[in-house]
Design an enzyme around this catalytic site. Structure first.
Site, PDB file in Angstrom:
ATOM      1  N   HIS A 145     -11.282   9.839   0.493  1.00 17.71           N
ATOM      2  CA  HIS A 145     -12.749  10.217  -0.634  1.00 17.71           C
ATOM      3  C   HIS A 145     -14.073   8.491  -0.480  1.00 17.71           C
ATOM      4  CE1 HIS A 145     -10.366  13.146  -0.694  1.00 17.71           C
ATOM      5  NE2 HIS A 145      -9.256  12.415  -0.317  1.00 17.71           N
ATOM      6  N   ALA A 190       7.235  -6.741   6.540  1.00 20.65           N
ATOM      7  CA  ALA A 190       7.465  -5.305   7.053  1.00 20.65           C
ATOM      8  C   ALA A 190       7.167  -5.065   5.064  1.00 20.65           C
ATOM      9  CB  ALA A 190       8.556  -4.937   6.090  1.00 20.65           C
ATOM     10  N   LYS A 210      -1.663 -11.954   3.658  1.00 19.58           N
ATOM     11  CA  LYS A 210      -1.688 -13.691   4.120  1.00 19.58           C
ATOM     12  C   LYS A 210      -1.035 -14.176   5.488  1.00 19.58           C
ATOM     13  CE  LYS A 210      -3.743 -13.676  -0.660  1.00 19.58           C
ATOM     14  NZ  LYS A 210      -3.108 -14.924  -1.277  1.00 19.58           N
TER      15      LYS A 210
END
Length: 218
Positions: A145, A190, A210
């Protein structure tokens, strides 16, 4: 003397019949999913116009939605886990591969795999060779959207290609967003949310994702 004592201890240890039974049941269930359902999934893929390489393993039935005049292709020796019990941590959903517009592409190179991954392509998601994608991860090259409510609609959805190069490992429950390129040999920790490019040969983690280790050698 010590060897004799160890042998006596081993002989006296009770056999874990419960563990043996249920682990054997787990192995048999996966064997049935792979060797008996695989042919049916192959037929389903061919009917839907999905391009398949050689020796692809589907453990459980994936959800595949190919938009007209778009392409979905899997290289040789790939493996996709969709069955709940196909991995030890159990999956909450099967793999989902969906193209959403004409000329959209989803492609996997050789010897790559994923567990319960959701991939949505309105432009292109290109995944290289020897790539592993952890359970429950999302790879989305579009926003679904528009952020501006005045521009919302099926014709105004922002989308940019995603490229994941060779030998990348993406941990479980990661999200890779539109326009991202992940360089070869890199690892994504993860739970990371990746919306900026990640260079090659590094380890990156977090939300936002990062780089924490550059030029990794292991």
């Amino acid at each position: 003397m010590l060897k004799k004592i160890r042998k006596k201890i081993k002989k006296s240890e009770p056999v874990d019949w419960n563990g043996i039974f249920f682990y054997t049941l787990y192995v048999i269930r996966n064997f049935i999913n792979i060797h008996f359902k695989n042919k049916i999934i192959y037929i389903m893929c061919y009917i839907k116009g999905v391009k398949l390489g050689n020796n692809i393993t589907f453990n459980g039935v994936p959800i595949i939605r190919r938009y007209p005049n778009s392409s979905i292709s899997f290289g040789s020796w790939c493996k996709f886990n969709s069955s709940r019990n196909s991995v030890i941590i159990r999956l909450s959903q099967p793999c989902v591969f969906a193209t959403l517009s004409e000329n959209a592409e989803i492609s996997f190179g050789n010897n790559s795999g994923a567990s319960g991954v959701k991939i949505s392509a309105r432009s292109k998601v290109e995944i290289g060779n020897n790539v592993l994608i952890g359970a429950g991860s999302n790879i989305l090259d579009n926003d679904f959207h528009h952020s501006n409510f005045k521009k919302r609609g099926h014709m105004n959805i922002p989308a940019k290609p995603i490229i994941i190069e060779d030998n990348v490992f993406i941990g479980l429950n990661c999200t890779v967003l539109k326009g991202v390129k992940i360089g070869e040999n890199s690892v994504i920790g993860a739970g990371s949310v990746v919306f900026n490019n990640i260079p090659a040969n590094c380890i990156a983690i977090g939300n936002p994702c990062k780089v924490i280790i550059k030029n990794k050698t292991t």
